[in-house]
Design a protein around this motif. Structure first.
Motif, PDB file in Angstrom:
ATOM      1  N   ALA A 189     -10.087  -2.125 -23.311  1.00 55.27           N
ATOM      2  CA  ALA A 189      -9.829  -1.201 -24.332  1.00 55.27           C
ATOM      3  C   ALA A 189     -11.193  -0.856 -24.991  1.00 55.27           C
ATOM      4  O   ALA A 189     -12.229  -1.561 -24.755  1.00 55.27           O
ATOM      5  CB  ALA A 189      -8.951  -1.887 -25.751  1.00 55.27           C
ATOM      6  N   ASP A 190     -11.332   0.460 -25.452  1.00 59.29           N
ATOM      7  CA  ASP A 190     -12.752   0.868 -26.080  1.00 59.29           C
ATOM      8  C   ASP A 190     -13.286  -0.048 -27.214  1.00 59.29           C
ATOM      9  O   ASP A 190     -14.475  -0.075 -27.363  1.00 59.29           O
ATOM     10  CB  ASP A 190     -12.584   2.105 -26.394  1.00 59.29           C
ATOM     11  N   TYR A 191     -12.390  -0.701 -27.801  1.00 52.93           N
ATOM     12  CA  TYR A 191     -12.915  -1.366 -29.131  1.00 52.93           C
ATOM     13  C   TYR A 191     -13.734  -2.642 -28.388  1.00 52.93           C
ATOM     14  O   TYR A 191     -14.417  -3.151 -29.152  1.00 52.93           O
ATOM     15  CB  TYR A 191     -12.143  -1.547 -30.068  1.00 52.93           C
ATOM     16  N   ALA A 193     -15.389  -2.680 -25.430  1.00 53.34           N
ATOM     17  CA  ALA A 193     -16.684  -1.870 -25.015  1.00 53.34           C
ATOM     18  C   ALA A 193     -17.444  -1.972 -26.135  1.00 53.34           C
ATOM     19  O   ALA A 193     -18.521  -2.171 -25.801  1.00 53.34           O
ATOM     20  CB  ALA A 193     -16.254  -0.583 -24.239  1.00 53.34           C
ATOM     21  N   ALA A 194     -16.973  -1.285 -27.450  1.00 53.62           N
ATOM     22  CA  ALA A 194     -17.690  -1.093 -28.435  1.00 53.62           C
ATOM     23  C   ALA A 194     -18.502  -2.462 -29.090  1.00 53.62           C
ATOM     24  O   ALA A 194     -19.534  -2.367 -29.467  1.00 53.62           O
ATOM     25  CB  ALA A 194     -16.951  -0.334 -29.431  1.00 53.62           C
ATOM     26  N   ALA A 195     -17.480  -3.362 -28.986  1.00 46.96           N
ATOM     27  CA  ALA A 195     -18.099  -4.641 -29.186  1.00 46.96           C
ATOM     28  C   ALA A 195     -19.103  -5.171 -28.575  1.00 46.96           C
ATOM     29  O   ALA A 195     -20.180  -5.876 -28.986  1.00 46.96           O
ATOM     30  CB  ALA A 195     -16.932  -5.750 -29.435  1.00 46.96           C
ATOM     31  N   ARG A 196     -19.102  -5.110 -27.285  1.00 49.56           N
ATOM     32  CA  ARG A 196     -20.214  -5.407 -26.003  1.00 49.56           C
ATOM     33  C   ARG A 196     -21.394  -4.444 -26.567  1.00 49.56           C
ATOM     34  O   ARG A 196     -22.513  -5.242 -26.366  1.00 49.56           O
ATOM     35  CB  ARG A 196     -19.749  -5.114 -24.845  1.00 49.56           C
ATOM     36  N   LEU A 197     -21.238  -3.338 -26.890  1.00 49.47           N
ATOM     37  CA  LEU A 197     -22.464  -2.536 -27.155  1.00 49.47           C
ATOM     38  C   LEU A 197     -23.133  -2.778 -28.359  1.00 49.47           C
ATOM     39  O   LEU A 197     -24.389  -2.491 -28.502  1.00 49.47           O
ATOM     40  CB  LEU A 197     -22.084  -0.884 -27.208  1.00 49.47           C
ATOM     41  N   GLN A 198     -22.476  -3.582 -29.080  1.00 51.59           N
ATOM     42  CA  GLN A 198     -22.906  -4.046 -30.378  1.00 51.59           C
ATOM     43  C   GLN A 198     -23.689  -5.250 -30.228  1.00 51.59           C
ATOM     44  O   GLN A 198     -24.473  -6.033 -31.242  1.00 51.59           O
ATOM     45  CB  GLN A 198     -21.978  -4.251 -31.475  1.00 51.59           C
ATOM     46  N   SER A 209     -11.701 -10.275 -31.432  1.00 53.93           N
ATOM     47  CA  SER A 209     -11.137  -9.246 -31.214  1.00 53.93           C
ATOM     48  C   SER A 209      -9.796  -9.574 -30.240  1.00 53.93           C
ATOM     49  O   SER A 209      -8.939  -8.868 -30.506  1.00 53.93           O
ATOM     50  CB  SER A 209     -12.105  -8.117 -30.353  1.00 53.93           C
ATOM     51  N   ILE A 210     -10.051 -10.519 -29.329  1.00 60.48           N
ATOM     52  CA  ILE A 210      -8.968 -10.640 -28.554  1.00 60.48           C
ATOM     53  C   ILE A 210      -7.831 -11.725 -29.045  1.00 60.48           C
ATOM     54  O   ILE A 210      -6.431 -11.197 -29.056  1.00 60.48           O
ATOM     55  CB  ILE A 210      -9.417 -11.161 -27.057  1.00 60.48           C
TER      56      ILE A 210
END
Lengths: 301, 248
Positions: A189-191, A193-198, A209-210
């Protein structure tokens, strides 16, 4: 750029009440509305109340023998009759609910986190971690749970605590499988991916998240599992490998009552009914929870 | 403002080569578009550049520093991404406050309350939205929150993966104008993926046309209007888009 229009009309939920509490209340209301899950809730409430107030509700001491009054049929003095040692079955059932609740509670506390941990870690990391953890799960899954618990109890020695350990060891794999399957659907999920980018660490992503996304289905599964746990505990008790006499465990009560079953039906009937209604209640409650926590119902909450 | 340069980026999944060999340069403060049909590898370039995918070869440098060599925290504060679907990019069980405070906690930034309010203000949302959940917001509002989340770490480069294609037309314009304004104010470098040439025309200084993983032509924005592309595929794509717009 103008402010968005609908900010004036926001009076939806009072700010102070945490979202979790509101959700919990709504779920309880939802469960109480449907007759089957309402039955489950009522039986669960009765179970908890009788465990809490067993000393007040009981008419006799569950351990005191009265050899003058053995195998008495149900009467005003003994609501559910007496057993082969003259102990009051009604009082023993009440105290037995404490044992049942202890078993359910401890097993759920052990099994939920273990299953969730193994499942989310396997699902999130994938690859070798997944293979190792899932083959381990498969090994546990490939034994019938009662047989595996029997083996553990035989190795550890018969007692209530060992029965709880044995049941826990056999009950986590389905939870782990479920949590892994859920995790696999969220990990792309994109959220995430977003958490990884943070810069979030894997631990943080899994925990923040999971895990919240896996919780509903794990809770449902745990509730449905409780019926099996109760039956396994009763089965172990019946085989003499769970709670030891004179503990008023329901399965053990049926086991000792078996010899007098033909003449004194009440010895096995009442503990049997107790096991039946409690495991039925958890099944119905689990079904109700599945409806209540269905994502499609999200908007109603 | 930092320039971005993609050098010989190549990625394959098993036997399938997604990007054979992609190179392009983006000047500091420029908005660079990537257009092409579905499956041409536009989004994959962004996912590689942001290191969401790490199995590619080649290099991406931002201001002369390779994204591979940057420490994780520095990379996070240099480069952020806005995703295509605002319904999938916000965690359904996290309040906006959680969404915005997580990056600040991870990066150890203080004064969180002020930063969160500023970020929401920057994208045109009131601070009272902090206590809302994504399901209480419209698609456009969600995308604003997603942009606020990308802004809150004050990056230099924003990767935009079709930021408006999941939104309806009137909201698309709002979000595009917001992105244009933010670039003017903050001097971001944008790399923007889109399959909509009108969006590219509105936003970008230059754009690259992609076909099956390769950049066939890099054109300035002005080339759209008269279809000045030289490569046959780029001509076809721009021609089809112009034709569609004239019909609409």
């Amino acid at each position: 750029m103008t402010m968005l229009d609908d900010t004036s009309g926001q009076t939806s939920a009072p700010r102070q009440t945490p979202q979790a509490l509101i959700a919990a209340r709504n779920i309880a209301v939802f469960l109480a509305k449907a007759p089957p899950s309402a039955f489950g809730l009522i039986v669960l409430a009765v179970l908890i109340l009788s465990a809490l107030f067993a000393p007040l509700l009981a008419t006799h001491d569950p351990y005191v023998q009265d050899l003058q009054n053995t195998l008495q049929a149900p009467s005003a003095a003994h609501f559910f009759g007496t057993d082969e040692l003259g102990r009051d079955i009604y009082s023993r059932l009440l105290y037995g609910s404490r044992i049942t609740l202890t078993i359910i509670g401890l097993v759920s506390i052990v099994v939920g986190p273990i299953g969730l941990f193994v499942g989310t870690v396997a699902g999130y990391f994938g690859g070798k971690v997944d293979i190792v953890l899932m083959r381990l799960t498969d090994i546990f899954l490939s034994f019938p749970s009662l047989i595996l618990s029997l083996a553990f109890v035989a190795a550890l020695g018969p007692s209530l605590n060992n029965a709880i350990v044995a049941i826990s060891l056999t009950a986590w794999p389905p939870i782990a499988r479920l949590a892994r399957a859920e995790t696999l659907t969220f990990r792309q999920a994109d959220y995430i991916a977003a958490a990884r980018l943070q810069g979030a660490s894997a631990t943080r992503i899994i925990w923040r998240s999971i895990v919240p996304m896996c919780m509903p289905s794990v809770l449902i599964r745990l509730t449905l599992n409780m019926a099996t746990v109760i039956l396994t505990a009763a089965g172990l008790g019946f085989l003499g490998l769970g709670a030891q006499p004179p503990l008023p465990e329901w399965g053990a009560m049926i086991a000792t009552g078996r010899r007098y079953m033909i003449d004194s039906w009440w010895l096995v009937t009442f503990p049997g009914l107790a096991i039946l209604s409690v495991s039925l209640a958890f099944n119905l409650l689990g079904d109700g929870l599945r409806d209540a926590l269905d994502p499609k119902q999200m908007n109603r909450r | 403002m930092k320039p971005v340069s993609v050098e010989h980026m190549s990625i394959r999944f098993g036997a399938v080569t997604i990007l054979p060999d992609v190179s392009f340069d983006v000047a500091a403060g420029e908005c660079f578009g990537l257009v092409g049909e579905s499956g041409s590898g536009k989004s994959t370039i962004l996912r590689c550049a942001s290191m969401l995918l790490s199995i590619w070869t080649g290099d991406v440098t931002i201001g002369g520093r390779s994204v591979r060599e940057m420490p994780l925290n520095e990379r996070c504060r240099t480069l952020q991404m806005v995703f295509q679907d605002p319904y999938g990019s916000l965690h359904p069980r996290h309040s906006i406050r959680t969404v915005l405070s997580e990056p600040l906690k991870i990066q150890g930034l203080d004064d969180r309350e002020r930063r969160m309010r500023e970020a929401l203000g920057d994208v045109g949302l009131p601070a009272s939205f902090l206590d809302r959940y994504p399901h209480q917001l419209s698609g456009g509002q969600r995308q604003r929150v997603a942009i606020a989340r990308a802004l809150i770490l004050e990056p230099e480069v924003l990767l935009l993966d079709e930021p408006t294609s999941a939104l309806d037309v009137s909201v698309q314009a709002e979000i595009l104008n917001l992105l244009v304004r933010l670039r003017e104010e903050r001097g971001f470098t944008y790399i923007m993926v889109s399959h909509d040439l009108a969006v590219i025309d509105h936003m970008c200084d230059r754009f690259a046309v992609m076909q099956s993983g390769e950049i066939v032509e890099v054109l300035p924005r002005e080339a759209i209007k008269g279809n000045e592309a030289t490569h046959p595929y780029a001509r076809e794509l721009i021609g089809a888009s112009l034709e569609y717009e004239s019909v609409v």
